[in-house]
Design a protein around this motif. Structure first.
Motif, mmCIF file in Angstrom:
data_model
loop_
_atom_site.group_PDB
_atom_site.id
_atom_site.type_symbol
_atom_site.label_atom_id
_atom_site.label_comp_id
_atom_site.label_asym_id
_atom_site.label_seq_id
_atom_site.Cartn_x
_atom_site.Cartn_y
_atom_site.Cartn_z
ATOM 1 N N ILE A 1 14.245 34.421 35.238
ATOM 2 C CA ILE A 1 13.298 34.735 34.162
ATOM 3 C C ILE A 1 12.626 36.096 34.376
ATOM 4 N N ALA A 2 12.689 36.627 35.570
ATOM 5 C CA ALA A 2 12.029 37.899 35.878
ATOM 6 C C ALA A 2 12.417 39.032 34.917
ATOM 7 N N PRO A 3 13.695 39.232 34.611
ATOM 8 C CA PRO A 3 14.033 40.315 33.681
ATOM 9 C C PRO A 3 13.416 40.130 32.284
ATOM 10 N N TYR A 4 13.248 38.904 31.861
ATOM 11 C CA TYR A 4 12.638 38.655 30.561
ATOM 12 C C TYR A 4 11.180 39.103 30.564
ATOM 13 N N GLN A 5 10.496 38.898 31.681
ATOM 14 C CA GLN A 5 9.099 39.321 31.809
ATOM 15 C C GLN A 5 8.992 40.833 31.683
ATOM 16 N N ALA A 6 9.957 41.546 32.254
ATOM 17 C CA ALA A 6 9.919 43.003 32.226
ATOM 18 C C ALA A 6 10.057 43.540 30.800
ATOM 19 N N ILE A 7 10.764 42.825 29.954
ATOM 20 C CA ILE A 7 10.983 43.260 28.573
ATOM 21 C C ILE A 7 9.700 43.156 27.763
ATOM 22 N N GLY A 8 8.921 42.133 28.005
ATOM 23 C CA GLY A 8 7.685 41.951 27.255
ATOM 24 C C GLY A 8 7.255 40.502 27.266
ATOM 25 N N GLU A 9 6.346 40.181 26.373
ATOM 26 C CA GLU A 9 5.811 38.821 26.300
ATOM 27 C C GLU A 9 6.885 37.836 25.836
ATOM 28 N N ILE A 10 6.906 36.697 26.475
ATOM 29 C CA ILE A 10 7.841 35.636 26.117
ATOM 30 C C ILE A 10 7.121 34.716 25.142
ATOM 31 N N ARG A 11 7.690 34.545 23.945
ATOM 32 C CA ARG A 11 7.009 33.759 22.912
ATOM 33 C C ARG A 11 7.020 32.263 23.195
ATOM 34 N N HIS A 12 8.106 31.749 23.738
ATOM 35 C CA HIS A 12 8.240 30.310 23.994
ATOM 36 C C HIS A 12 8.684 30.111 25.449
ATOM 37 N N PRO A 13 7.769 30.269 26.379
ATOM 38 C CA PRO A 13 8.152 30.242 27.798
ATOM 39 C C PRO A 13 8.738 28.913 28.253
ATOM 40 N N GLN A 14 8.217 27.793 27.767
ATOM 41 C CA GLN A 14 8.754 26.502 28.204
ATOM 42 C C GLN A 14 10.196 26.337 27.744
#
Length: 152
Positions: A36-49
């Motif tokens: 999940i780390a690369p997704y964090q770098a892109i920006g806010e995750i709308r539906h993290p769960q």
């Protein structure tokens, strides 16, 4: 990343333990956070769960596929005559058949239509009269059940 971890780590661990058992849950938990780390770098995750569970489910499916592949390979190697020619091997086929037949019927129907029929979740849902989300849920449960059987 630390806020996401603080907020969802307990939730994720509990879900993974319930779905895949303690032994697999620990590995899936760690690998999910790495993925999940690369997704964090892109920006806010709308539906993290949803993202966390999708990553974990995909990892579990990959693990299952690797286990089946290894068991097939082990069966082929054990059936070899030593000259590079393989004798007819049925061990992997019997194992796969037992895994599929051991699934509860609703899970088995979805698994067979997906893996052997090549249908999409929408097509399976139409054929069985269920939603694509239910198809996805049943497929996840079927893969988890097969993984648990292979661990025995």
């Amino acid at each position: 990343m630390s806020q996401l971890y603080k907020r969802y780590s307990t939730w994720l661990r509990n879900r993974l333990v319930r779905r895949y058992g303690v032994q697999d849950a620990d590995d899936l938990f760690q690998e999910t956070w790495l993925r999940i780390a690369p997704y964090q770098a892109i920006g806010e995750i709308r539906h993290p769960q949803a993202l966390l569970m999708r990553i974990a489910s995909n990892l579990a499916a990959d693990r299952m596929a690797r286990r089946v592949h290894r068991s097939r390979h082990a069966a082929e190697v054990s059936q070899s005559d030593g000259w590079g020619c393989e004798m007819p091997h049925q061990a992997a086929e019997v194992l796969a058949k037992q895994l599929v037949l051991g699934l509860p019927e609703p899970l088995r129907d979805v698994f067979v239509l997906s893996r052997f029929g090549g249908l999409t979740n929408s097509q399976i849902g139409e054929q069985l009269g269920i939603s694509p989300k239910t198809v996805e849920w049943r497929m996840t449960k079927a893969l988890a059940h097969c993984a648990a059987q292979l661990r025995r």
